[in-house]
Design an enzyme around this catalytic site. Structure first.
Site, PDB file in Angstrom:
ATOM      1  N   LYS A  68      45.037  44.420  42.463  1.00  0.00           N
ATOM      2  CA  LYS A  68      44.699  43.483  43.532  1.00  0.00           C
ATOM      3  C   LYS A  68      45.868  43.165  44.452  1.00  0.00           C
ATOM      4  O   LYS A  68      45.672  42.939  45.655  1.00  0.00           O
ATOM      5  CB  LYS A  68      44.137  42.190  42.941  1.00  0.00           C
ATOM      6  CG  LYS A  68      42.796  42.368  42.241  1.00  0.00           C
ATOM      7  CD  LYS A  68      42.254  41.044  41.741  1.00  0.00           C
ATOM      8  CE  LYS A  68      40.917  41.242  41.038  1.00  0.00           C
ATOM      9  NZ  LYS A  68      40.323  39.957  40.621  1.00  0.00           N
ATOM     10  N   ASN A  89      40.367  41.996  46.546  1.00  0.00           N
ATOM     11  CA  ASN A  89      39.450  42.463  45.497  1.00  0.00           C
ATOM     12  C   ASN A  89      38.254  43.219  46.080  1.00  0.00           C
ATOM     13  O   ASN A  89      37.418  43.713  45.333  1.00  0.00           O
ATOM     14  CB  ASN A  89      38.951  41.295  44.640  1.00  0.00           C
ATOM     15  CG  ASN A  89      37.838  40.503  45.307  1.00  0.00           C
ATOM     16  OD1 ASN A  89      37.900  40.216  46.501  1.00  0.00           O
ATOM     17  ND2 ASN A  89      36.816  40.159  44.544  1.00  0.00           N
ATOM     18  N   ASP A 105      37.144  36.711  45.505  1.00  0.00           N
ATOM     19  CA  ASP A 105      37.364  35.991  44.250  1.00  0.00           C
ATOM     20  C   ASP A 105      37.375  34.483  44.457  1.00  0.00           C
ATOM     21  O   ASP A 105      36.864  33.730  43.627  1.00  0.00           O
ATOM     22  CB  ASP A 105      38.698  36.407  43.615  1.00  0.00           C
ATOM     23  CG  ASP A 105      38.609  37.706  42.833  1.00  0.00           C
ATOM     24  OD1 ASP A 105      37.491  38.071  42.412  1.00  0.00           O
ATOM     25  OD2 ASP A 105      39.655  38.355  42.630  1.00  0.00           O
TER      26      ASP A 105
END
Length: 285
Positions: A68, A89, A105
């Site tokens: 990430k 992400n 996220d």
């Protein structure tokens, strides 16, 4: 005949539940497309993106550990939230072959506790365990929701730097992760009209990883305990929290929440969230 497809990449990746989620939504909506898991090692990340960038059927990918942070620097453009967090992400291939990085996220993490966040509280505090890519998104999300954050990591200096970067306003605290391993006799004050979260944002407790050492004497009364690990779904951390009388949120709730926005980017349609219960049954079967 070719069809659009997207993927989730990481190392390891076999445990990912993302293909089940996205393919369920594709089937429910009757859309052509597929979603797969792809093992990509960190040293191969650049080559992977170069190959996929040239494939017009590839709509993008979700990104899990440990990529990430690294993949953020490989994008042609970052969505403002992803740029602020410094972690990506979700990668979307645009029509011209350029790559845009998003971070879903943060909203995905907040979705399961949104009803509580919509209430008025006198005070909000979150104990967040972990300082990786997911933790960055969680810290940014919690700061926007006016939490006082206690961030615990193996390296407290790294935790302090992360707080200073992502949540410079407010009196947040950095602490060593092992501080929470031993019992405390701290007497918590009356927590009515307060909202307390305890979040495992680390891979500890994940299949193949060491367990998370956390003594629940550190959790204020009526805390909500949240574990972002999805394999296993019912971690020992969550089991111990329930045994201690705390409400819990599992990692599947966040995974479905963050997948919602990614699915729309990839396939141009909103997922059928009214089918969440059926999706959960499928994943747990």
């Amino acid at each position: 005949m070719s069809q659009p497809y997207a993927e989730v990449i990481g190392d390891p990746i076999a445990q990912s539940k993302s293909p089940t989620i996205h393919n369920f939504w594709l089937a429910e909506l009757g859309l052509k497309g597929r979603y797969e898991a792809c093992l990509v090692r960190l040293e191969d990340l650049g080559d992977y993106l170069a190959r996929r960038r040239a494939d017009p059927d590839w709509r993008g990918c979700n990104v899990t550990m440990p990529h990430k942070l690294a993949i953020a620097g490989m994008m042609d453009r970052l969505d403002p939230l992803a740029a602020r967090i410094g972690a990506v992400n979700t990668v979307v291939r645009e029509a011209d072959g350029t790559l845009t990085g998003y971070n879903t996220d943060a909203p995905g993490f907040l979705e399961p506790v949104r009803a509580e966040l919509d209430k008025v509280h006198l005070f909000r505090m979150a104990r967040v365990l972990g300082t990786g890519g997911a933790a960055r998104a969680i810290v940014a999300a919690l700061a926007q929701e006016h939490f006082v954050i206690v961030l615990a990591g193996r390296d407290p200096a790294k935790a302090r730097a992360l707080l200073d970067e992502l949540a410079p306003e407010g009196e947040h605290h950095a602490i060593a992760l092992d501080h929470f391993a031993d019992a405390t006799d701290f007497a918590f004050d009356d927590r009515e009209q307060c909202f307390d979260l305890v979040v495992n944002a680390s891979p500890l407790g994940m299949t193949g990883q060491p367990p998370l050492a956390f003594d629940f004497s550190h959790a204020p009364p009526r805390s909500v305990v949240y574990d972002i690990v999805t394999s296993p779904l019912d971690t020992q951390f969550l089991q111990d929290a329930r045994a201690a009388g705390f409400a819990t949120v599992d990692g599947l709730a966040m995974l479905i929440g963050q997948a919602d926005a990614a699915f729309t980017h990839f396939f141009g349609a909103r997922p059928p969230r009214e089918q969440d219960a059926a999706l959960r049954r499928l994943i747990l079967s």
